[in-house]
Design an enzyme around this catalytic site. Structure first.
Site, PDB file in Angstrom:
ATOM      1  N   LYS A 261       3.013  16.147  65.507  1.00 44.38           N
ATOM      2  CA  LYS A 261       2.114  16.891  66.399  1.00 44.38           C
ATOM      3  C   LYS A 261       1.486  15.945  67.416  1.00 44.38           C
ATOM      4  O   LYS A 261       1.352  14.753  67.139  1.00 44.38           O
ATOM      5  CB  LYS A 261       0.966  17.508  65.578  1.00 44.38           C
TER       6      LYS A 261
ATOM      7  N   ARG B  79       5.890  27.432  55.669  1.00 44.10           N
ATOM      8  CA  ARG B  79       6.830  28.429  55.162  1.00 44.10           C
ATOM      9  C   ARG B  79       7.743  27.819  54.099  1.00 44.10           C
ATOM     10  O   ARG B  79       8.217  28.506  53.205  1.00 44.10           O
ATOM     11  CB  ARG B  79       7.622  29.036  56.331  1.00 44.10           C
TER      12      ARG B  79
HETATM   13  N1  BES Z   1      -0.349  24.185  60.331  1.00 41.66           N
HETATM   14  C1  BES Z   1       0.368  24.609  61.459  1.00 41.66           C
HETATM   15  C2  BES Z   1      -0.196  25.880  62.088  1.00 41.66           C
HETATM   16  C3  BES Z   1      -1.600  25.832  62.606  1.00 41.66           C
HETATM   17  C4  BES Z   1      -1.839  25.720  63.951  1.00 41.66           C
HETATM   18  C5  BES Z   1      -2.670  25.974  61.770  1.00 41.66           C
HETATM   19  C6  BES Z   1      -3.133  25.717  64.435  1.00 41.66           C
HETATM   20  C7  BES Z   1      -3.962  25.977  62.249  1.00 41.66           C
HETATM   21  C8  BES Z   1      -4.197  25.848  63.584  1.00 41.66           C
HETATM   22  C9  BES Z   1       1.816  24.864  61.094  1.00 41.66           C
HETATM   23  O1  BES Z   1       2.306  24.110  60.061  1.00 41.66           O
HETATM   24  C10 BES Z   1       2.623  24.548  62.307  1.00 41.66           C
HETATM   25  O2  BES Z   1       2.575  23.442  62.734  1.00 41.66           O
HETATM   26  N2  BES Z   1       3.332  25.546  62.833  1.00 41.66           N
HETATM   27  C11 BES Z   1       4.105  25.375  64.001  1.00 41.66           C
HETATM   28  C12 BES Z   1       5.391  26.127  63.798  1.00 41.66           C
HETATM   29  C13 BES Z   1       6.427  25.850  64.847  1.00 41.66           C
HETATM   30  C14 BES Z   1       6.921  24.423  64.727  1.00 41.66           C
HETATM   31  C15 BES Z   1       7.574  26.812  64.676  1.00 41.66           C
HETATM   32  C16 BES Z   1       3.323  25.933  65.185  1.00 41.66           C
HETATM   33  O3  BES Z   1       2.633  26.915  65.018  1.00 41.66           O
HETATM   34  O4  BES Z   1       3.397  25.337  66.253  1.00 41.66           O
HETATM   35 ZN    ZN Z   2       3.028  22.213  60.662  1.00 37.51          ZN
END
Ligand code: BES
Ligand code: ZN
Ligand code: ZN
Length: 529
Positions: free
Chosen positions: A303, A377
Site C-alpha cells: 500500500k 477475503r
Molecule cells: N484492508 C483493506 C481494505 C480497507 C481499506 C479497510 C480502507 C479499511 C479502510 C483491504 O485488505 C484491501 O486492501 N483491499 C483492497 C482490495 C483490492 C486490492 C482489490 C482495496 O480495497 O483496495
Molecule cells: Zn489489504
C-alpha cells in the site's frame, strides 16, 4: 448506585499488556480509585424542542426536578429569548445544593421516531447525541459524578453517554488522560426504578461491547499482535465463553492454505480463535466470523505509506465479533453463538506470497493471488468453510474488506451482502434500534463472473477491474459458503469516525457492534438458535 459505571476501571481492568515495557505495563494495568477522591456532582436534564418563548417542554424527570426547585430551571432557561434547538445545551450553576452543575440538553422534537428515508429512529439518535454532548461538557468542567436523565429512553441515554466518554489513552501519561467520570441514571423520580436500572444496564453493556471493539481497533499493531489479541479475548471472555486458541500447525492440519498464504509473510505467528457462548442448548449455533488482520501493509502489492497507520484497524471485523460476544454474554442472551476469528499480519518479506501465486483453500478450491492486498477475503475463505462444519443456523461475517465500500457508502452505513431476505430484514430492524445503519448491496452472478475468470486457478482474488470492488469481494466470499442464511458486512467505510457520529469521538468506531448485538438479540427470540 447499582447502575453507576466506573468508566476507567472497567475499561483498563483487563487490558494488561504484559510483554512490553514496564512503563506501558504500568499504564495499562489495574488502577484503583482512592476513596478520598472528591466527587463533583452534576445532573443532565432533557428538554424537547419547543418554539414557545414562555414555556419549556421538559422530559418527565426534568419537570419533576424543576418543580422541586420551585421552577428555578424554567425561569433561568426563559431569561434568554431564543429557545433551545436540538443538540444545543445550557449549563446552570448554583440551582441546587446537591449539584454543582445542572446541564439542560435539547433532545429534539417530542414524539420523533422512525424516519423511513434515513432508516433510523430519530428520537433515539437525538437522545444519544444530546446526552453525549452533555456529559462531555460536564467532564470539561471538572464534574466527575454525573446523573443523567433517561430522556424517555433509558437504554439510548445510557448508550450515548457510555460511548461518548470512551477515549483510548491507555498509552498516555496520566496528566494527558481524560479524567474519570462516574455516570448513573437519574431514577430518583421514577415510578419503576428497577426497570429503569435494568434498561440503563442494558444500554451500558451495549456500549461496553462497542467500546471493547474500539479499544482493540485503536491499539497499535506492535502491541496487538495475533497472539496478544487472543490473550486479551481470553481475559475478557473466558469467564462466560469457551475460548480455543488454535496455532499455525492446527491451521495446516485443517488445510487452511488460503489463510496461511497471508500469514506467511510475517514473523508473527497466525492464530485462529474459536469462541463459544452457550446461552442455550442447540445443535445449530449462530456463527460469527471476523477478519482479524492485525496490520495490513498490502504485502508484496504494498500500500502507499500515507495513512497506512489506519491499517492497525484491519482487525475491525474480529474486534466487532469480540465486542458483540462480550455484550451478548453479559446480557446472558438465550442463544448459542460460535465465533471464528482468523488472525494474522499481512507483510511483505522473502517468505510472503507473490502476485500470481496459487493457493488452495480448505474446501479444495484453488485461488490465484493476483493482488496480495486483497488478503481479507483469503483469510475469510477458510474461516467461512470451517464455520460451515458446525451446522450453523446462520453465518454473519464482518470485515474491513474493501476501500470500494467506503467509496460507495462512506461512513453512512455498513454494506451488507446477503442471500436471505429474512436475514436482511432482521438486521435492518436491529440497525434502526441501534442507530448504526446498514445498507443492502448486490450478490449478482455478474460479480461472480469477474472472479471466476481466472488464468491459473478456480478463482482469482481480484475482479480484474476496480469497478464494483466491494461486490466482487463479496462474490469471492460467496464461493466458500453453502449456508442459506449468510450475511457479509463490509465495514471498511465505517471503520473510523471523523465526526460523522456525534456520540462517538474521533478514531476507530467499533461499528457496527451494537447492531450485531441487537440482531443476535432478535435471533435469540427465534426457536432454533
Ligand atoms: N484492508 C483493506 C481494505 C480497507 C481499506 C479497510 C480502507 C479499511 C479502510 C483491504 O485488505 C484491501 O486492501 N483491499 C483492497 C482490495 C483490492 C486490492 C482489490 C482495496 O480495497 O483496495
Ligand atoms: Zn489489504
Ligand atoms: Zn485488509
Amino acid at each position: 448506585m447499582a447502575a453507576s459505571i466506573v468508566k476507567r476501571v472497567s475499561r483498563v481492568k483487563k487490558l494488561n499488556i504484559s510483554h512490553i515495557s514496564a512503563r506501558y505495563k504500568l499504564l495499562t494495568g489495574f488502577r484503583h480509585f482512592s476513596t478520598s477522591k472528591q466527587w463533583n456532582k452534576a445532573l443532565v436534564l432533557g428538554v424537547y424542542e419547543n418554539e414557545s418563548t414562555d414555556s419549556i417542554d421538559f422530559t418527565g424527570t426534568a419537570r419533576k426536578f424543576d418543580e422541586k426547585a420551585d421552577g428555578k430551571i424554567s425561569q433561568l432557561l426563559l431569561t434568554v429569548k431564543k429557545p433551545l434547538k436540538c443538540g444545543k445545551t445550557r449549563t446552570l450553576h448554583a440551582v441546587d445544593p446537591e449539584f454543582s452543575s445542572v446541564l439542560v440538553t435539547c433532545i429534539g422534537k417530542r414524539g420523533e421516531g422512525y424516519d423511513e428515508l434515513e432508516t433510523v429512529d430519530k428520537g433515539r439518535e437525538s437522545i444519544r447525541a444530546a446526552v453525549a454532548k452533555a456529559v462531555l461538557q460536564l467532564r470539561e468542567l471538572g464534574e466527575n459524578e454525573i446523573e443523567v436523565d433517561s430522556c424517555g429512553d433509558t437504554e439510548a441515554s445510557a448508550e450515548g453517554c457510555h460511548l461518548a466518554l470512551f477515549s483510548y489513552d491507555d498509552l498516555k501519561a496520566e496528566k494527558s488522560r481524560k479524567p474519570t467520570v462516574r455516570i448513573s441514571c437519574a431514577t430518583r423520580y421514577s415510578q419503576d426504578k428497577n426497570s429503569m436500572e435494568k434498561e440503563w444496564r442494558k444500554g451500558a453493556i451495549l456500549a461496553e461491547g462497542q467500546n471493547l471493539s474500539r479499544r482493540l481497533m485503536e491499539m497499535p499493531a506492535n502491541l496487538l499482535t495475533p497472539t496478544k489479541f487472543a490473550e486479551i479475548i481470553k481475559e475478557q471472555l473466558a469467564d462466560k465463553c469457551e475460548v480455543l486458541v488454535r496455532d499455525k500447525d492446527w491451521a495446516e492440519s485443517m488445510k487452511m492454505g488460503s489463510f496461511l498464504s497471508v500469514a506467511r509473510g510475517s514473523v508473527e505467528p497466525p492464530v485462529f480463535l474459536e469462541i463459544e457462548y452457550k446461552g442455550r442448548q442447540s445443535d445449530s449455533p449462530l456463527a460469527l466470523v471476523g477478519k482479524g488482520v492485525t496490520f495490513d501493509t498490502g504485502g508484496i502489492s504494498i500500500k502507499p505509506s500515507q495513512g497506512m497507520d489506519a491499517m492497525r484497524g484491519d482487525m475491525g471485523g474480529a474486534a466487532c465479533v469480540a465486542g458483540s460476544l462480550l455484550s451478548v454474554s453479559k446480557l446472558q442472551l438465550p442463544v448459542h453463538v460460535k465465533a471464528f476469528i482468523p488472525l494474522c499480519e499481512n507483510m511483505p518479506s522473502g517468505s510472503a506470497t507473490k502476485p500470481g501465486d496459487v493457493v488452495t483453500a480448505m474446501n479444495g478450491k484453488t485461488i490465484q493471488v493476483d493482488n496480495t492486498d486483497a488478503e481479507g477475503r483469503l483469510i475469510l475463505a477458510d474461516a467461512l468453510c470451517y464455520s460451515e462444519q458446525f451446522n450453523p443456523s446462520l453465518i454473519l461475517d464482518m470485515a474491513t474488506l474493501t476501500g470500494a465500500i467506503d467509496v460507495a457508502l462512506g461512513a453512512g452505513a455498513a454494506g451488507v451482502f446477503t442471500n436471505s431476505e429474512n436475514m436482511w430484514n432482521k438486521l435492518q430492524k436491529a440497525s434502526v434500534r441501534s442507530g448504526d445503519r446498514v445498507w443492502r448491496m448486490p450478490l449478482f452472478n455478474h460479480y461472480t463472473k469477474k472472479i471466476t475468470e481466472c488464468q491459473l486457478a478456480d478463482l482469482n482474488n481480484i475482479g480484474g477491474s476496480r469497478s464494483g470492488g466491494a461486490c466482487t469481494a463479496a462474490a469471492f466470499l460467496k464461493e466458500f459458503v453453502n449456508n442459506k442464511n449468510w450475511l457479509h458486512l463490509d465495514i471498511a467505510g465505517v471503520m473510523s469516525n471523523s465526526g460523522d457520529v456525534a456520540y462517538l469521538g474521533k478514531g476507530m468506531s467499533g461499528r457496527p457492534t451494537r447492531t450485531v448485538i441487537e440482531f443476535i438479540n432478535l435471533m435469540s427470540k427465534e426457536t432454533n438458535n
